[in-house]
Design a protein around this motif. Structure first.
Motif, short mmCIF file in Angstrom:
data_model
loop_
_atom_site.label_atom_id
_atom_site.label_comp_id
_atom_site.label_asym_id
_atom_site.label_seq_id
_atom_site.Cartn_x
_atom_site.Cartn_y
_atom_site.Cartn_z
N ILE A 42 52.82 75.57 56.92
CA ILE A 42 52.39 74.70 58.01
C ILE A 42 52.63 73.28 57.54
CG2 ILE A 42 50.45 73.94 59.42
CD1 ILE A 42 49.20 76.74 58.81
N ALA A 43 53.41 72.52 58.32
CA ALA A 43 53.65 71.12 57.99
C ALA A 43 52.74 70.28 58.86
CB ALA A 43 55.11 70.77 58.24
N GLY A 44 51.88 69.50 58.22
CA GLY A 44 50.98 68.62 58.95
C GLY A 44 49.57 68.73 58.44
N GLY A 45 49.09 67.69 57.82
CA GLY A 45 47.74 67.69 57.26
C GLY A 45 46.72 67.02 58.15
N GLY A 46 47.04 66.87 59.43
CA GLY A 46 46.09 66.32 60.39
C GLY A 46 45.19 67.43 60.93
N ALA A 47 44.43 67.08 61.95
CA ALA A 47 43.47 68.03 62.50
C ALA A 47 44.12 69.32 62.97
CB ALA A 47 42.70 67.37 63.65
N THR A 48 45.29 69.23 63.61
CA THR A 48 45.95 70.43 64.12
C THR A 48 46.39 71.36 63.00
OG1 THR A 48 46.73 69.20 66.06
CG2 THR A 48 47.85 71.27 65.56
N GLY A 49 47.05 70.82 61.99
CA GLY A 49 47.51 71.64 60.87
C GLY A 49 46.38 72.25 60.08
N VAL A 50 45.33 71.46 59.84
CA VAL A 50 44.17 71.95 59.09
C VAL A 50 43.46 73.07 59.87
CG1 VAL A 50 41.86 71.30 58.27
CG2 VAL A 50 43.82 69.84 57.78
N GLU A 51 43.27 72.85 61.17
CA GLU A 51 42.60 73.88 61.97
C GLU A 51 43.44 75.15 62.05
OE1 GLU A 51 40.58 74.56 66.36
OE2 GLU A 51 41.38 72.60 65.85
N LEU A 52 44.74 75.00 62.23
CA LEU A 52 45.61 76.17 62.30
C LEU A 52 45.58 76.95 60.98
CD1 LEU A 52 47.66 77.88 63.83
CD2 LEU A 52 49.44 76.33 62.97
N ALA A 53 45.68 76.25 59.86
CA ALA A 53 45.63 76.93 58.56
C ALA A 53 44.32 77.67 58.39
CB ALA A 53 45.81 75.92 57.43
N GLY A 54 43.21 77.03 58.74
CA GLY A 54 41.90 77.69 58.64
C GLY A 54 41.80 78.90 59.54
N ASP A 55 42.30 78.78 60.77
CA ASP A 55 42.26 79.92 61.70
C ASP A 55 43.08 81.10 61.18
OD1 ASP A 55 40.63 78.52 63.44
OD2 ASP A 55 42.23 78.04 64.87
N ILE A 56 44.27 80.81 60.67
CA ILE A 56 45.11 81.88 60.13
C ILE A 56 44.44 82.55 58.94
CG2 ILE A 56 47.26 82.33 58.87
CD1 ILE A 56 48.60 80.23 60.70
N LEU A 57 43.90 81.75 58.04
CA LEU A 57 43.27 82.30 56.83
C LEU A 57 41.99 83.06 57.15
CD1 LEU A 57 43.98 79.24 54.58
CD2 LEU A 57 44.87 81.55 54.20
N GLU A 58 41.26 82.67 58.17
CA GLU A 58 40.06 83.42 58.56
C GLU A 58 40.44 84.70 59.31
OE1 GLU A 58 37.52 80.67 60.65
OE2 GLU A 58 36.48 80.17 58.80
N THR A 59 41.52 84.65 60.09
CA THR A 59 41.97 85.84 60.82
C THR A 59 42.56 86.87 59.87
OG1 THR A 59 42.43 84.49 62.77
CG2 THR A 59 43.47 86.65 62.68
N PHE A 60 43.27 86.39 58.85
CA PHE A 60 43.88 87.26 57.85
C PHE A 60 43.28 86.94 56.49
CE2 PHE A 60 46.99 86.73 61.23
CZ PHE A 60 47.33 88.04 61.51
N PRO A 61 42.07 87.42 56.22
CA PRO A 61 41.43 87.11 54.93
C PRO A 61 42.23 87.69 53.76
CG PRO A 61 40.13 88.71 56.16
CD PRO A 61 41.25 88.27 57.06
N ALA A 62 41.95 87.19 52.57
CA ALA A 62 42.71 87.55 51.37
C ALA A 62 42.82 89.05 51.16
CB ALA A 62 42.10 86.88 50.14
N ASP A 63 41.78 89.80 51.51
CA ASP A 63 41.83 91.25 51.26
C ASP A 63 42.69 91.99 52.28
OD1 ASP A 63 40.04 90.79 53.33
OD2 ASP A 63 38.61 92.30 52.68
N SER A 64 43.13 91.32 53.36
CA SER A 64 43.97 92.00 54.34
C SER A 64 45.40 91.46 54.36
CB SER A 64 43.38 91.87 55.74
OG SER A 64 43.51 90.54 56.21
N ARG A 65 45.66 90.42 53.60
CA ARG A 65 47.00 89.84 53.61
C ARG A 65 47.61 89.83 52.22
NH1 ARG A 65 46.02 84.52 51.72
NH2 ARG A 65 43.94 83.96 52.38
N LYS A 66 48.92 89.90 52.21
CA LYS A 66 49.65 89.83 50.96
C LYS A 66 50.40 88.50 50.85
CE LYS A 66 50.31 94.78 51.18
NZ LYS A 66 51.23 95.82 51.59
N GLY A 67 50.72 87.89 51.97
CA GLY A 67 51.45 86.63 51.98
C GLY A 67 50.51 85.46 51.77
N LYS A 68 51.11 84.29 51.55
CA LYS A 68 50.28 83.12 51.34
C LYS A 68 50.56 82.06 52.40
CE LYS A 68 53.00 80.33 48.11
NZ LYS A 68 53.00 79.67 46.83
N VAL A 69 49.60 81.16 52.55
CA VAL A 69 49.70 80.05 53.49
C VAL A 69 49.79 78.77 52.68
CG1 VAL A 69 48.54 78.79 55.34
CG2 VAL A 69 48.41 81.28 55.27
N THR A 70 50.81 77.97 52.98
CA THR A 70 50.98 76.68 52.33
C THR A 70 50.90 75.61 53.40
OG1 THR A 70 52.42 77.63 50.64
CG2 THR A 70 52.53 75.24 50.95
#
Length: 144
Positions: A42-70
């Protein structure tokens, strides 16, 4: 009324002329990439990028995902138009969810697609000279 002149979020909003099925496939590819061990950038450290990263990481928690979010942030802190306290709080929360954050960098070029539907990774070149490969790329910043 929303007047977003000059803003462009290619994965967050439907591409003009895109069918509902094409849009759904595009969004589903992000989730598929994460659970199959592929990376999302995700490119963008503003409110949109931060919220999107958080939403993705909460939807796909570490125990259910193998890929990473940058998350790539062009400034030295997240949501830099807000007090530093909020920036630090967001950084801590995202890192606890497993997000990798790159500060003071930005994507300067990428392959034409934003979702690697062919299986070939998307190649990103950064201002710092680094390169990243991912299977889903979300430009979550204003380009106007």
């Amino acid at each position: 009324l929303v007047a977003a002149t000059g803003s462009s979020f290619p994965v967050l909003t439907k591409t003009p002329g895109q069918s509902q099925q094409e849009r759904q496939e595009e969004v589903d590819c992000i989730g598929d990439a994460l659970v199959s061990g592929k990376n999302v950038v995700i490119a963008g450290g503003g409110a949109t990028g931060v919220e999107l990263a958080g939403d993705i990481l909460e939807t796909f928690p570490a125990d259910s995902r193998k890929g990473k979010v940058t998350l790539i942030c062009s400034s030295d802190r997240l949501i830099d138009d807000q007090p530093e306290y909020y920036s630090e709080r967001c950084k801590k929360a995202l890192e606890e969810l497993g997000c990798t954050i790159l500060f003071n960098d930005r994507v300067t070029s990428h392959t034409d697609t934003t979702v690697a539907t062919s299986g070939e990774p998307i190649h990103l070149e950064l201002k710092s000279g680094k390169t990243l490969d991912c299977h889903a790329y979300v430009a979550a910043y204003a380009r106007g």
